[in-house]
Scaffold this motif. Sequence first.
Motif, mmCIF file in Angstrom:
data_model
loop_
_atom_site.group_PDB
_atom_site.id
_atom_site.type_symbol
_atom_site.label_atom_id
_atom_site.label_comp_id
_atom_site.label_asym_id
_atom_site.label_seq_id
_atom_site.Cartn_x
_atom_site.Cartn_y
_atom_site.Cartn_z
ATOM 1 N N THR A 89 0.846 -1.179 0.000
ATOM 2 C CA THR A 89 0.000 0.000 0.000
ATOM 3 C C THR A 89 0.883 1.231 0.000
ATOM 4 N N THR A 92 0.757 6.077 2.494
ATOM 5 C CA THR A 92 0.281 5.705 3.826
ATOM 6 C C THR A 92 1.003 6.437 4.941
ATOM 7 N N GLU A 139 -4.284 3.176 -1.510
ATOM 8 C CA GLU A 139 -3.710 2.689 -2.760
ATOM 9 C C GLU A 139 -3.179 1.274 -2.501
ATOM 10 N N TRP A 140 -3.330 0.400 -3.486
ATOM 11 C CA TRP A 140 -2.894 -0.993 -3.324
ATOM 12 C C TRP A 140 -2.174 -1.412 -4.588
ATOM 13 N N LEU A 262 -5.226 -0.984 6.922
ATOM 14 C CA LEU A 262 -4.537 -1.520 5.745
ATOM 15 C C LEU A 262 -4.766 -3.015 5.630
ATOM 16 N N HIS A 266 -6.903 -5.250 2.583
ATOM 17 C CA HIS A 266 -6.227 -6.307 1.830
ATOM 18 C C HIS A 266 -6.981 -7.625 1.987
#
Length: 332
Positions: A89, A92, A139-140, A262, A266
């Motif tokens: 990610t 962050t 964001e991943w 986070l 996921h």
Amino acid sequence: MATRLLQHRSADGTRRVILATGDSAVFLDSPATVRELALMAIDAGHSLADAAAARAGSQAVDIAAELAAGTLLPAIDHDDTARVWLTGTGLTHLGSAEGRDKMHRDAAQAEKQTDSMRMFLEGLEGGKPTAGTEGQQPEWFYKGDGTQLVGPGQPLTMPAFAKDGGEEPELAGIYLIGADGTPWRLGLALANEFSDHVTERHNYLWLAHSKLRQAALGAELLLGNPPADVRGTSRVLRDGATLWEKPFLSGEDNMSHSLANLEHHHFKYGLFRRPGDIHVHFFGTATLSFSDGIKTQEGDAFEIAAAPFALPLHNPLARAAAGPVPFAVKAL
């Protein structure tokens, strides 16, 4: 005292696990890998630290000497590399948007707020939700499977077509999916997420391409509750001398997202809860030599160090041999 697990492989291929507490370390009597130990701990309902302590032997080991000898492996691995997921990610960390925003703003030559800055600000506002609520998704990105994971001292090899090979000093969460689909966090490891920032800068939609690179994982798996404030140093070395050096911060106190948020975003996907899989998830950074105008070259080396990890993560930079261009697919 920080408790860590390390994986050791002797010259004859024999593998053992090391339990390090403070400045002392011993080999475990069994098992041979951290993953096997974690499975035992889950089955017995014990913590990973307790499971390791119960199997501690009497043979002391100097982990710094073993690092120098090249016998230490990445903090986690799997005998089937396809069962390892490397993901991460971004945006962050407090300050992480500055470099990314400048990169994308320069590329777009626009004054409006970039998507990177918008995502960072959304994370700053909603990345640490109260208990029982869902926070802003980050964001991943996907980096590859276990074939892309390198250990301490091993080269980080960029593809022949890469425009850049740049360090990203980070913490990585290490997870094992239990038999019932429960993700278990085994601990944290020091990591170099490694990326192609020139490719990303060309167009932020190429972020996915820029992240399909190797990543390095330190030798130590830090057990217990994750530290909230981690302070380290990232260096780029050239010909043995320091070319660039800068402190970096990690841990929740220095992040715009909580680890729990986070992890939720996921593992909310069933795809990532397949029993037996290992996940190495990179939590992001705000410190890049690329942002300071450093252009790395083959033969440079990256070195990342941070307490409470006792050992640095050192990796030289290499480039793979060129393949066919264009790469042809055969019709069957």
